[in-house]
Design a protein around this motif. Structure first.
Motif, mmCIF file in Angstrom:
data_model
loop_
_atom_site.group_PDB
_atom_site.id
_atom_site.type_symbol
_atom_site.label_atom_id
_atom_site.label_comp_id
_atom_site.label_asym_id
_atom_site.label_seq_id
_atom_site.Cartn_x
_atom_site.Cartn_y
_atom_site.Cartn_z
ATOM 1 N N GLU A 54 -13.083 11.971 11.471
ATOM 2 C CA GLU A 54 -13.524 10.615 11.792
ATOM 3 C C GLU A 54 -13.078 9.583 10.759
ATOM 4 O OE1 GLU A 54 -15.399 13.378 11.664
ATOM 5 O OE2 GLU A 54 -17.401 12.973 10.813
ATOM 6 N N ASP A 55 -12.474 10.023 9.676
ATOM 7 C CA ASP A 55 -11.883 9.094 8.709
ATOM 8 C C ASP A 55 -10.488 8.652 9.141
ATOM 9 O OD1 ASP A 55 -13.317 11.119 6.143
ATOM 10 O OD2 ASP A 55 -14.035 9.153 6.819
ATOM 11 N N THR A 56 -9.962 9.251 10.198
ATOM 12 C CA THR A 56 -8.638 8.889 10.692
ATOM 13 C C THR A 56 -8.610 7.424 11.115
ATOM 14 O OG1 THR A 56 -8.124 11.125 11.442
ATOM 15 C CG2 THR A 56 -6.937 9.316 12.501
ATOM 16 N N ALA A 57 -7.670 6.677 10.550
ATOM 17 C CA ALA A 57 -7.576 5.242 10.814
ATOM 18 C C ALA A 57 -6.374 4.681 10.067
ATOM 19 C CB ALA A 57 -8.840 4.517 10.353
ATOM 20 N N VAL A 58 -6.059 3.437 10.367
ATOM 21 C CA VAL A 58 -5.140 2.676 9.523
ATOM 22 C C VAL A 58 -5.982 1.987 8.460
ATOM 23 C CG1 VAL A 58 -3.428 0.833 9.394
ATOM 24 C CG2 VAL A 58 -3.530 2.324 11.416
ATOM 25 N N TYR A 59 -5.615 2.182 7.218
ATOM 26 C CA TYR A 59 -6.356 1.623 6.099
ATOM 27 C C TYR A 59 -5.605 0.399 5.557
ATOM 28 C CZ TYR A 59 -9.573 5.542 5.976
ATOM 29 O OH TYR A 59 -10.548 6.452 6.301
ATOM 30 N N TYR A 60 -6.340 -0.699 5.415
ATOM 31 C CA TYR A 60 -5.776 -1.961 4.941
ATOM 32 C C TYR A 60 -6.444 -2.352 3.626
ATOM 33 C CZ TYR A 60 -4.288 -2.503 9.818
ATOM 34 O OH TYR A 60 -3.728 -2.337 11.050
ATOM 35 N N CYS A 61 -5.657 -2.769 2.673
ATOM 36 C CA CYS A 61 -6.255 -3.302 1.446
ATOM 37 C C CYS A 61 -6.320 -4.826 1.535
ATOM 38 C CB CYS A 61 -5.484 -2.888 0.202
ATOM 39 S SG CYS A 61 -3.866 -3.621 0.017
ATOM 40 N N VAL A 87 -3.518 14.991 6.520
ATOM 41 C CA VAL A 87 -4.209 15.969 5.697
ATOM 42 C C VAL A 87 -5.197 16.732 6.564
ATOM 43 C CG1 VAL A 87 -6.017 14.351 5.003
ATOM 44 C CG2 VAL A 87 -5.444 16.260 3.502
ATOM 45 N N GLN A 88 -5.497 17.956 6.191
ATOM 46 C CA GLN A 88 -6.492 18.729 6.923
ATOM 47 C C GLN A 88 -7.897 18.311 6.503
ATOM 48 O OE1 GLN A 88 -5.537 22.887 6.246
ATOM 49 N NE2 GLN A 88 -4.386 22.962 8.162
ATOM 50 N N ALA A 89 -8.840 18.542 7.385
ATOM 51 C CA ALA A 89 -10.234 18.250 7.073
ATOM 52 C C ALA A 89 -10.638 18.973 5.787
ATOM 53 C CB ALA A 89 -11.134 18.679 8.220
ATOM 54 N N GLY A 90 -11.362 18.250 4.939
ATOM 55 C CA GLY A 90 -11.753 18.787 3.646
ATOM 56 C C GLY A 90 -10.777 18.452 2.533
ATOM 57 N N GLY A 91 -9.628 17.930 2.900
ATOM 58 C CA GLY A 91 -8.620 17.592 1.915
ATOM 59 C C GLY A 91 -8.840 16.228 1.280
ATOM 60 N N SER A 92 -7.873 15.834 0.446
ATOM 61 C CA SER A 92 -7.984 14.589 -0.309
ATOM 62 C C SER A 92 -6.706 13.773 -0.196
ATOM 63 C CB SER A 92 -8.246 14.887 -1.795
ATOM 64 O OG SER A 92 -9.456 15.558 -1.987
ATOM 65 N N LEU A 93 -6.879 12.478 -0.316
ATOM 66 C CA LEU A 93 -5.762 11.539 -0.419
ATOM 67 C C LEU A 93 -6.160 10.432 -1.387
ATOM 68 C CD1 LEU A 93 -4.594 10.995 3.287
ATOM 69 C CD2 LEU A 93 -3.300 12.148 1.488
ATOM 70 N N GLU A 146 0.837 -1.197 0.000
ATOM 71 C CA GLU A 146 0.000 0.000 0.000
ATOM 72 C C GLU A 146 0.874 1.249 0.000
ATOM 73 O OE1 GLU A 146 -3.136 -2.283 2.964
ATOM 74 O OE2 GLU A 146 -1.497 -1.026 3.674
ATOM 75 N N SER A 147 0.298 2.314 -0.509
ATOM 76 C CA SER A 147 0.955 3.615 -0.465
ATOM 77 C C SER A 147 -0.107 4.699 -0.514
ATOM 78 C CB SER A 147 1.935 3.763 -1.626
ATOM 79 O OG SER A 147 1.260 3.659 -2.863
ATOM 80 N N GLY A 148 0.300 5.918 -0.145
ATOM 81 C CA GLY A 148 -0.576 7.066 -0.304
ATOM 82 C C GLY A 148 -1.171 7.628 0.968
ATOM 83 N N GLY A 149 -0.946 6.993 2.097
ATOM 84 C CA GLY A 149 -1.463 7.553 3.345
ATOM 85 C C GLY A 149 -0.696 8.790 3.763
ATOM 86 N N GLY A 150 -1.175 9.420 4.828
ATOM 87 C CA GLY A 150 -0.488 10.600 5.331
ATOM 88 C C GLY A 150 -1.380 11.462 6.187
#
Length: 122
Positions: free
Chosen positions: A88-95, A12-18, A6-10
């Motif tokens: 509230e989207d803050t988390a570890v994301y797993y594929c 970001v401020q609220a309202g932003g994109s990843l 995986e890649s692309g996490g980081g």
């Protein structure tokens, strides 16, 4: 064996994109389902979105219209475009990927990535 990277996490401020990416490699004959789960501190891992090999998608109730899942079958890669991010989207994301291996035709195995941290600040 099969690996998911995986890649692309980081941060970001609220309202932003990843945009998250997850590439599968190894002894792959075919991949059926691919998707993303997330796990926030103190919470259970939950499905975010998933996509079949023919492009059918499902999303958790809190993300339609903000997140878009897609895949490139030629590259064995799944993507998650996340817009209008919220704290509230803050988390570890797993594929994940449901893989039929070339050395084990007829059996499907579920593989997981190592996880990528997404942190949304308010």
């Amino acid at each position: 064996q099969v690996q998911l990277v995986e890649s692309g996490g980081g941060l970001v401020q609220a309202g932003g994109s990843l945009r998250l990416s997850c590439a599968a490699s190894g002894n792959i004959f075919s991949i059926n389902l691919m998707g993303w789960y997330r796990q926030a501190p103190g919470k259970q891992r939950e499905l975010v979105a998933r996509i079949t090999s023919d492009g059918r998608t499902n999303y958790v109730d809190s993300v339609p219209g903000r997140f878009t899942i897609s895949r490139d079958n030629a590259k064995n890669t799944v993507y998650l475009q996340m817009n209008s991010l919220k704290p509230e989207d803050t988390a570890v994301y797993y594929c994940l990927a449901d893989v039929t291996r070339s050395d084990a035709l007829g059996t499907m195995y579920r593989y997981w990535g190592q996880g990528t941290q997404v942190t949304v600040s308010s």
